[in-house]
Design a protein around this motif. Sequence first.
Motif, mmCIF file in Angstrom:
data_model
loop_
_atom_site.group_PDB
_atom_site.id
_atom_site.type_symbol
_atom_site.label_atom_id
_atom_site.label_comp_id
_atom_site.label_asym_id
_atom_site.label_seq_id
_atom_site.Cartn_x
_atom_site.Cartn_y
_atom_site.Cartn_z
ATOM 1 N N TRP A 193 -6.236 -2.565 -0.443
ATOM 2 C CA TRP A 193 -6.272 -1.606 0.657
ATOM 3 C C TRP A 193 -7.506 -0.736 0.499
ATOM 4 O O TRP A 193 -8.226 -0.866 -0.474
ATOM 5 C CB TRP A 193 -4.994 -0.760 0.729
ATOM 6 C CG TRP A 193 -4.395 -0.311 -0.564
ATOM 7 C CD1 TRP A 193 -3.436 -0.952 -1.286
ATOM 8 C CD2 TRP A 193 -4.694 0.901 -1.285
ATOM 9 N NE1 TRP A 193 -3.118 -0.224 -2.411
ATOM 10 C CE2 TRP A 193 -3.874 0.921 -2.443
ATOM 11 C CE3 TRP A 193 -5.565 1.972 -1.068
ATOM 12 C CZ2 TRP A 193 -3.897 1.964 -3.367
ATOM 13 C CZ3 TRP A 193 -5.597 3.018 -1.996
ATOM 14 C CH2 TRP A 193 -4.766 3.005 -3.128
ATOM 15 N N GLU A 194 -7.763 0.123 1.483
ATOM 16 C CA GLU A 194 -8.989 0.902 1.669
ATOM 17 C C GLU A 194 -10.059 0.015 2.329
ATOM 18 O O GLU A 194 -10.558 -0.932 1.731
ATOM 19 C CB GLU A 194 -9.532 1.524 0.385
ATOM 20 C CG GLU A 194 -8.738 2.701 -0.114
ATOM 21 C CD GLU A 194 -8.788 3.907 0.825
ATOM 22 O OE1 GLU A 194 -9.764 4.051 1.587
ATOM 23 O OE2 GLU A 194 -7.842 4.711 0.801
ATOM 24 N N VAL A 197 -4.490 -3.474 5.215
ATOM 25 C CA VAL A 197 -4.223 -4.088 3.916
ATOM 26 C C VAL A 197 -4.548 -5.560 4.076
ATOM 27 O O VAL A 197 -4.317 -6.137 5.146
ATOM 28 C CB VAL A 197 -2.746 -3.924 3.505
ATOM 29 C CG1 VAL A 197 -2.452 -4.669 2.209
ATOM 30 C CG2 VAL A 197 -2.383 -2.454 3.350
ATOM 31 N N ASN A 199 0.848 -1.189 0.000
ATOM 32 C CA ASN A 199 0.000 0.000 0.000
ATOM 33 C C ASN A 199 0.887 1.244 0.000
ATOM 34 O O ASN A 199 1.461 1.602 1.031
ATOM 35 C CB ASN A 199 -0.919 0.026 1.219
ATOM 36 C CG ASN A 199 -1.871 1.218 1.193
ATOM 37 O OD1 ASN A 199 -1.826 2.043 0.288
ATOM 38 N ND2 ASN A 199 -2.714 1.320 2.207
ATOM 39 N N ASN A 241 0.169 4.190 0.188
ATOM 40 C CA ASN A 241 -0.335 5.232 1.083
ATOM 41 C C ASN A 241 0.149 5.063 2.518
ATOM 42 O O ASN A 241 -0.108 5.936 3.359
ATOM 43 C CB ASN A 241 -1.866 5.229 1.070
ATOM 44 C CG ASN A 241 -2.422 5.494 -0.311
ATOM 45 O OD1 ASN A 241 -2.296 6.593 -0.824
ATOM 46 N ND2 ASN A 241 -3.031 4.494 -0.918
#
Length: 207
Positions: free
Chosen positions: A64-65, A55, A48, A50
Amino acid sequence: MLRILGKASSINVRKVLWTCAELQLPFAREDWGSGFRSTAEEAFLALNPNAMVPVIQDGDFVLWESNSIIRYLVSQYGGQQMYPAEPKARARVDQWMDWQATDLNGAWSYAFVSLVRKAPTHQDPEALAAGCRNWARNMTILERQLERTGAYVSGADFSLADIPIGLSVNRWLQTPLERPALPAVEAYYDRLNEREGYRLHGRNGLP
């Protein structure tokens, strides 16, 4: 086995853990994030960019998210009762999930960081008062919706939308601030507490 990267105290990781409990889906969780392994490590950034938890790795599939993750899990592992295929019913679930991720999530930001995390950067009295009012206004929107449904956020039955919303209710009730009376939200909290997944992860294992 499903691999979940993220510390169990994270509200977004708890979405994934609660979803797994609803699906009775086994997983292996690893502690990443503040206080544990740094998400700035190259091994994590490769999954990820970010540098945020959670994850998941499901075989060779990486995602992810948190809302995307829980939508994937119910679609992949037989959770259609929580995330219906019929377009209008699904859109209603998505509507409330997106509202939580944007309006409601943003509403609690200043107050939570000030009152719970006690960050020195979030101690302005006027900003705190405004944050508390905004949070209460959004919770009143939820109150009106629960009055209409009489049960869960998107209708009569528990749905995927209740996972992020239920975590938000827990955060609202656990933050030391003056709250308006919201009887439908309180009744909703009681209904959620009948679910083992919520007792374990929605309240973060707290009594």
